[in-house]
Design an enzyme around this catalytic site. Structure first.
Site, PDB file in Angstrom:
ATOM      1  N   SER A  41      11.929 -35.631 112.686  1.00 34.34           N
ATOM      2  CA  SER A  41      10.624 -35.417 112.264  1.00 34.34           C
ATOM      3  C   SER A  41       9.539 -35.433 113.431  1.00 34.34           C
ATOM      4  CB  SER A  41      10.456 -36.282 110.929  1.00 34.34           C
ATOM      5  OG  SER A  41       9.481 -35.886 110.227  1.00 34.34           O
ATOM      6  N   ASP A 156      12.747 -31.729 106.326  1.00 37.77           N
ATOM      7  CA  ASP A 156      12.695 -32.870 107.251  1.00 37.77           C
ATOM      8  C   ASP A 156      13.771 -33.911 107.402  1.00 37.77           C
ATOM      9  OD1 ASP A 156      11.735 -35.579 107.682  1.00 37.77           O
ATOM     10  OD2 ASP A 156       9.779 -34.779 108.011  1.00 37.77           O
TER      11      ASP A 156
END
Length: 314
Positions: A41, A156
């Site tokens: 991320s 993510d």
């Protein structure tokens, strides 16, 4: 440490990941070179930027001097059925950093992690477009659209591997440093009970039958309320805050599991729990926290190693 090959795992956590810049700054000041990077991320973004040669000063300038009013367009609503936010501007921002660079352009070997939305399994990306890999690793579910990469729909990486220690190539490093963005704060806030003319639980019990009936007709929720909640009332979280907290809880629990199974040699945990996922305007504070925490942990580790070495020489 100076002659060791260091692997660096940078964790997820939204804006809190700006603390990674401070960690990198501390490593450079101590002349500790990084030989391998993994990121998830926001950790993927900062790790990838560092791997292609972006300096700490350049990162600080982007993080600290960005016009956040202009950047608000990042979060403009979209008509897409797969996301809330139009990620066109996110792609433009990433392109300003990575342009058409690939993993082959990285000066430091790099591995980024995303999540396969169909299987729920982590996907480690080590080749191809850096922009696409970073975008996939940063695609918060529901906020941004999934990224199609080699036939897989990726979101993510923090969902399944928020601190990707295990994807560092152990053959290429001697020591692993992991950065875990620590904890989360409660989203409910307690507010003093207001004197709004309503009776307390004790007062309700003391009413006559007719008065209780009258009170119930006017205030049914209060009548059946929690009688033990006398001193304060709890403000329920809004939907956005609730969604964010759920995501952070998942990340915190997954990070704890990852770090238990794949223990790094050095664990740096900046205290960022009071910051929210979009607190990018607090960049200076977050960078400072990362820098101070890294210095403290690294100094302690080095002193311990020196003490052990001195003891073995006696």
């Amino acid at each position: 440490m100076k002659n060791k090959r260091i692997g660096l795992a940078l964790g997820s956590g939204g804006a809190r990941g700006l603390a990674h810049i401070g960690v990198l700054k501390a490593l450079e000041e101590k002349n500790i070179p990084v030989s391998y990077i993994s990121g998830s991320s926001i950790g993927a973004l900062i790790g990838a930027a560092y791997s292609i040669g972006m300096t700490i000063e350049e990162m600080e300038a982007i993080a600290s001097k960005t016009d956040w009013k202009m950047m608000a367009k990042f979060f403009m609503p979209t008509l897409s059925l797969s996301a809330i936010i139009n990620d066109k501007y996110m792609v433009e921002f990433l392109h300003s950093i990575f342009k058409d660079k690939t993993f082959d352009d990285a000066k430091i070997p790099l591995a980024l992690v995303a999540t396969d939305i169909d299987s729920g399994k982590p996907v480690v990306i080590k080749s191809g477009s850096l922009l696409k890999a970073v975008r996939a690793s940063m695609s918060l579910p529901m906020l941004f659209s999934p990224v199609i990469h080699r036939g897989k729909k990726l979101i993510d990486g923090g969902l399944v591997n928020p601190v990707p220690v295990d994807i560092i190539n152990k053959k290429k490093v001697d020591k692993i440093i992991a950065v875990n963005l620590r904890g989360f704060a409660p989203i409910n806030s307690t507010v003093p009970k207001q004197n709004n003319g309503l009776h307390s639980a004790k007062e309700i019990d003391e009413l006559s039958l007719n008065e209780k009936i009258e009170f119930f007709l006017k205030h049914p929720i209060k009548f059946f309320g929690d009688k033990q909640q006398e001193e304060e009332e709890i403000e329920l979280p809004k939907f956005g805050s609730l969604l964010y907290q759920i995501f952070i809880i998942v990340q915190v629990q997954m990070a704890a599991l990852t770090l238990k199974n794949a223990k790094p040699d050095i664990l740096i945990e900046p205290e960022t729990s009071s910051f929210k996922i979009f607190d990018f305007q607090k960049a200076d504070k977050l960078i400072k926290i990362g820098y101070q925490t890294a210095n403290k942990v690294l100094d302690s580790y080095l002193r311990e190693k020196e003490a052990i070495a001195a003891g073995s020489n006696q």
